[in-house]
Design a protein around this motif. Structure first.
Motif, PDB file in Angstrom:
ATOM      1  N   UNK A 137       0.834  -1.208   0.000  1.00  0.00           N
ATOM      2  CA  UNK A 137       0.000   0.000   0.000  1.00  0.00           C
ATOM      3  C   UNK A 137       0.866   1.256   0.000  1.00  0.00           C
ATOM      4  N   UNK A 138       2.022   1.181   0.619  1.00  0.00           N
ATOM      5  CA  UNK A 138       2.910   2.347   0.653  1.00  0.00           C
ATOM      6  C   UNK A 138       3.336   2.759  -0.750  1.00  0.00           C
ATOM      7  N   UNK A 139       3.467   1.778  -1.658  1.00  0.00           N
ATOM      8  CA  UNK A 139       3.866   2.092  -3.036  1.00  0.00           C
ATOM      9  C   UNK A 139       2.794   2.890  -3.779  1.00  0.00           C
ATOM     10  N   UNK A 140       1.562   2.850  -3.306  1.00  0.00           N
ATOM     11  CA  UNK A 140       0.500   3.623  -3.952  1.00  0.00           C
ATOM     12  C   UNK A 140       0.630   5.114  -3.666  1.00  0.00           C
ATOM     13  N   UNK A 141       1.255   5.454  -2.548  1.00  0.00           N
ATOM     14  CA  UNK A 141       1.316   6.838  -2.102  1.00  0.00           C
ATOM     15  C   UNK A 141       2.715   7.445  -2.136  1.00  0.00           C
ATOM     16  N   UNK A 142       3.729   6.609  -2.223  1.00  0.00           N
ATOM     17  CA  UNK A 142       5.115   7.094  -2.189  1.00  0.00           C
ATOM     18  C   UNK A 142       5.871   6.566  -3.402  1.00  0.00           C
ATOM     19  N   UNK A 143       6.959   7.214  -3.724  1.00  0.00           N
ATOM     20  CA  UNK A 143       7.810   6.756  -4.814  1.00  0.00           C
ATOM     21  C   UNK A 143       8.564   5.498  -4.430  1.00  0.00           C
ATOM     22  N   UNK A 144       8.939   4.722  -5.441  1.00  0.00           N
ATOM     23  CA  UNK A 144       9.623   3.453  -5.215  1.00  0.00           C
ATOM     24  C   UNK A 144      10.940   3.657  -4.470  1.00  0.00           C
TER      25      UNK A 144
ATOM     26  N   UNK B 298      10.990  15.489  -1.569  1.00  0.00           N
ATOM     27  CA  UNK B 298      10.041  16.531  -1.968  1.00  0.00           C
ATOM     28  C   UNK B 298       8.621  15.998  -2.100  1.00  0.00           C
ATOM     29  N   UNK B 299       8.487  14.742  -2.415  1.00  0.00           N
ATOM     30  CA  UNK B 299       7.150  14.187  -2.610  1.00  0.00           C
ATOM     31  C   UNK B 299       6.906  13.041  -1.638  1.00  0.00           C
ATOM     32  N   UNK B 300       6.025  13.277  -0.694  1.00  0.00           N
ATOM     33  CA  UNK B 300       5.668  12.227   0.246  1.00  0.00           C
ATOM     34  C   UNK B 300       4.240  12.450   0.705  1.00  0.00           C
ATOM     35  N   UNK B 301       3.665  11.398   1.223  1.00  0.00           N
ATOM     36  CA  UNK B 301       2.281  11.420   1.674  1.00  0.00           C
ATOM     37  C   UNK B 301       2.243  10.889   3.103  1.00  0.00           C
ATOM     38  N   UNK B 302       1.435  11.523   3.935  1.00  0.00           N
ATOM     39  CA  UNK B 302       1.320  11.069   5.326  1.00  0.00           C
ATOM     40  C   UNK B 302       0.753   9.657   5.385  1.00  0.00           C
ATOM     41  N   UNK B 303      -0.207   9.356   4.514  1.00  0.00           N
ATOM     42  CA  UNK B 303      -0.791   8.018   4.496  1.00  0.00           C
ATOM     43  C   UNK B 303       0.240   6.982   4.041  1.00  0.00           C
ATOM     44  N   UNK B 304       1.021   7.322   3.041  1.00  0.00           N
ATOM     45  CA  UNK B 304       2.069   6.412   2.584  1.00  0.00           C
ATOM     46  C   UNK B 304       3.128   6.187   3.642  1.00  0.00           C
ATOM     47  N   UNK B 305       3.496   7.256   4.339  1.00  0.00           N
ATOM     48  CA  UNK B 305       4.476   7.137   5.419  1.00  0.00           C
ATOM     49  C   UNK B 305       3.923   6.278   6.554  1.00  0.00           C
TER      50      UNK B 305
END
Length: 113
Positions: free
Chosen positions: A10-17, A66-73
């Protein structure tokens, strides 16, 4: 292990590889915390210093992207915690319960497959 797999994917949906792979380097931090909390490990100063360096590197990586998501984190962190719990419970069965490798595989195989 299902939690680790589901949350890790699921983390891959919100964050870069690349960012997810760098965050996964923080798994030893959580493993050490879980092992100490379960009283299965008494870390030496050298171990704590190396895990501290990993922590600093992971925090720098997380802070400078520069690009991150709280949900992905959150998904990535929860995946690391579930993996640490799996490792801690495996260590408990093999060490504290004094299971042999064969007995440990017999007990743990249904839960980790």
């Amino acid at each position: 292990q299902a939690g680790t797999l589901a949350l890790g994917n699921a983390a891959y949906l919100y964050l870069g590889v690349g960012f997810v792979q760098m965050l996964k380097a923080g798994t030893p931090i959580f493993v050490l915390i879980v092992l100490v909390a379960m009283r299965l490990e008494k870390p030496a100063l050298m171990t704590c210093s190396f895990v501290g360096m990993i922590t600093v590197g992971t925090l720098i990586t997380a802070a400078t992207t520069s690009e991150w998501s709280a949900l992905g984190l959150a998904c990535s962190t929860c995946a690391m915690v579930t993996e640490a719990l799996r490792v801690g419970l495996t260590q408990y069965f093999l060490k504290a319960c004094k299971f042999s490798v064969t007995e440990g595989q017999y007990v743990l195989a249904p839960s980790v497959s």
